[in-house]
Scaffold this active site. Structure first.
Site, PDB file in Angstrom:
ATOM      1  N   ASP A 141      10.277  -7.768  12.262  1.00  0.00           N
ATOM      2  CA  ASP A 141       8.971  -7.102  12.211  1.00  0.00           C
ATOM      3  C   ASP A 141       7.938  -8.211  11.985  1.00  0.00           C
ATOM      4  OD1 ASP A 141       7.009  -5.076  11.980  1.00  0.00           O
ATOM      5  OD2 ASP A 141       7.184  -5.060   9.802  1.00  0.00           O
ATOM      6  N   SER A 142       6.667  -7.843  12.017  1.00  0.00           N
ATOM      7  CA  SER A 142       5.637  -8.836  11.709  1.00  0.00           C
ATOM      8  C   SER A 142       5.639  -9.176  10.225  1.00  0.00           C
ATOM      9  CB  SER A 142       4.271  -8.282  12.093  1.00  0.00           C
ATOM     10  OG  SER A 142       3.997  -7.142  11.297  1.00  0.00           O
ATOM     11  N   TYR A 153       0.831  -7.699  14.247  1.00  0.00           N
ATOM     12  CA  TYR A 153       1.187  -7.547  15.661  1.00  0.00           C
ATOM     13  C   TYR A 153       0.232  -6.589  16.381  1.00  0.00           C
ATOM     14  CZ  TYR A 153       5.879  -9.790  15.560  1.00  0.00           C
ATOM     15  OH  TYR A 153       6.931 -10.670  15.509  1.00  0.00           O
ATOM     16  N   CYS A 170       9.729  -2.249  14.158  1.00  0.00           N
ATOM     17  CA  CYS A 170       8.293  -2.313  14.389  1.00  0.00           C
ATOM     18  C   CYS A 170       7.910  -1.353  15.515  1.00  0.00           C
ATOM     19  CB  CYS A 170       7.943  -3.747  14.780  1.00  0.00           C
ATOM     20  SG  CYS A 170       6.242  -3.956  15.265  1.00  0.00           S
ATOM     21  N   ASN A 171       7.035  -0.413  15.200  1.00  0.00           N
ATOM     22  CA  ASN A 171       6.576   0.548  16.213  1.00  0.00           C
ATOM     23  C   ASN A 171       5.769  -0.134  17.308  1.00  0.00           C
ATOM     24  OD1 ASN A 171       6.799   3.593  14.946  1.00  0.00           O
ATOM     25  ND2 ASN A 171       6.630   2.032  13.374  1.00  0.00           N
ATOM     26  N   THR A 172       5.025  -1.171  16.929  1.00  0.00           N
ATOM     27  CA  THR A 172       4.139  -1.836  17.895  1.00  0.00           C
ATOM     28  C   THR A 172       4.958  -2.505  19.004  1.00  0.00           C
ATOM     29  OG1 THR A 172       2.655  -2.236  16.033  1.00  0.00           O
ATOM     30  CG2 THR A 172       2.193  -3.435  18.055  1.00  0.00           C
ATOM     31  N   CYS A 214       3.902   3.332  11.725  1.00  0.00           N
ATOM     32  CA  CYS A 214       4.037   1.886  11.511  1.00  0.00           C
ATOM     33  C   CYS A 214       4.963   1.717  10.312  1.00  0.00           C
ATOM     34  CB  CYS A 214       2.665   1.275  11.226  1.00  0.00           C
ATOM     35  SG  CYS A 214       2.741  -0.437  10.620  1.00  0.00           S
ATOM     36  N   THR A 215       5.934   0.835  10.428  1.00  0.00           N
ATOM     37  CA  THR A 215       6.942   0.725   9.361  1.00  0.00           C
ATOM     38  C   THR A 215       6.337   0.250   8.032  1.00  0.00           C
ATOM     39  OG1 THR A 215       7.528  -1.450  10.264  1.00  0.00           O
ATOM     40  CG2 THR A 215       8.916   0.413  10.897  1.00  0.00           C
ATOM     41  N   HIS A 216       5.222  -0.456   8.105  1.00  0.00           N
ATOM     42  CA  HIS A 216       4.547  -0.879   6.868  1.00  0.00           C
ATOM     43  C   HIS A 216       4.072   0.327   6.037  1.00  0.00           C
ATOM     44  CE1 HIS A 216       4.182  -4.912   8.649  1.00  0.00           C
ATOM     45  NE2 HIS A 216       3.764  -5.346   7.473  1.00  0.00           N
TER      46      HIS A 216
HETATM   47  N1  DGL Z   1       5.212  -2.846  11.098  1.00  0.00           N
HETATM   48  C1  DGL Z   1       4.730  -2.889  12.410  1.00  0.00           C
HETATM   49  C2  DGL Z   1       4.741  -1.587  13.126  1.00  0.00           C
HETATM   50  O1  DGL Z   1       5.579  -0.762  12.821  1.00  0.00           O
HETATM   51  C3  DGL Z   1       3.721  -3.944  12.787  1.00  0.00           C
HETATM   52  C4  DGL Z   1       2.383  -3.818  12.179  1.00  0.00           C
HETATM   53  C5  DGL Z   1       1.495  -4.983  12.569  1.00  0.00           C
HETATM   54  O2  DGL Z   1       1.896  -6.110  12.337  1.00  0.00           O
HETATM   55  O3  DGL Z   1       0.401  -4.721  13.097  1.00  0.00           O
HETATM   56  O4  DGL Z   1       3.969  -1.348  14.010  1.00  0.00           O
END
Ligand code: DGL
Length: 260
Positions: A13-14, A45, A76-78, A186-188
């Site tokens: 992930d990012s 990301y 990561c969803n992105t 988003c996983t964050h």
């Molecule tokens: N955690 C990521 C996601 O699920 C990336 C978020 C990011 O870095 O913008 O999209």
């Protein structure tokens, strides 16, 4: 069992977002060894160009393959919503991705209105648009870009009042429109759940897909005969690419710097 079964699962992930998937994986498949890359050098990301995101995902996956990963989890969803098809065509090993749970949300909503919080690049992706369009008729999606949320999470500002304010500005308009389900796209954002609950109270249900990803991973490892029979469960490896990560979310993990 294949001879690859004792190899690790590669996950990336990012940043910290992938840790929400990592934690769920450890509950569901505790014996699997995981190599996790936090690509904080290129975070967030959600604001990269699609071609940079592609280039970077290839670099990270190649690194994970060089560490003998038997399967890749894009935590990561992105990356998933923009590149999953491309990456699955490019590589022969199983690739598992995570995307906003708009389908389960559309089955759950009673008002027919679903709120989605996700990154800019996820919201603009073809896959997200297509899934949102194809869900059950009469369900409307309100998507909001979680601007600044990655920075808040990565820098331990989750508990701050200013964070609650940012979240209110994103979620209250959804509540006003009568949305009764909130998708964490988003996983964050999993790390924001306690703050989010203060805003939504009992007005919305949260959909987080991290458990579904862990269950899916278990299924794929079974199907591909890649389940590890190792007895150890603490031989995971964490790598980061940018500045040292100081978040308390990762306080118990040893992080190693890599130059890619
Ligand atoms: N955690 C990521 C996601 O699920 C990336 C978020 C990011 O870095 O913008 O999209």
């Amino acid at each position: 069992m294949s001879n690859l079964s004792s190899n690790p699962i590669g996950l990336f992930d990012s940043g910290i977002g992938g840790f929400s998937i990592f934690t769920t994986l450890k509950k569901i498949i505790p014996r699997e060894k995981i190599i996790y890359v936090l690509d904080n050098k290129y975070a967030p990301y959600g604001y990269l160009t699609k071609s940079k995101l592609k280039e970077r995902s290839i670099e990270i996956i190649n690194f994970l393959i060089s560490k003998k990963s038997k399967t890749i989890i894009i935590a990561c969803n992105t990356v998933t919503t923009n590149l999953i098809n491309f990456l699955r065509n490019k590589y022969s090993l199983p690739i598992i991705g995570v995307e906003p749970g708009v389908v389960p949300a559309s089955l759950k909503t009673k008002t027919g209105i679903v709120g989605v919080l996700a990154t800019r690049l996820t919201i603009s992706s073809y896959l997200f648009k297509k899934t949102s369009k194809n869900i059950i008729k009469n369900v409307r999606i309100i998507s909001k870009e979680g601007k600044n949320l990655i920075e808040i999470i990565e820098n331990d500002k989750i508990e701050k009042n200013s964070t609650l304010k940012v979240l209110k500005s994103l979620i209250n308009p959804m509540i006003k429109e009568n949305a009764d389900v909130l998708v964490l796209g988003c996983t964050h954002y999993t790390f924001l759940v306690n703050q989010i609950k203060k805003i939504i109270k009992n007005k919305m249900t949260i959909i987080d897909t991290s458990e579904a990803i862990a269950i899916q991973t278990k299924k794929i490892l079974n199907n591909e005969r890649l389940v590890s029979n190792s007895k150890e469960n603490n031989s995971n490896l964490f790598f980061y690419t940018g500045k040292p990560i100081k978040s308390k979310i990762l306080i118990n993990e040893k992080l190693r710097k890599i130059k890619i």
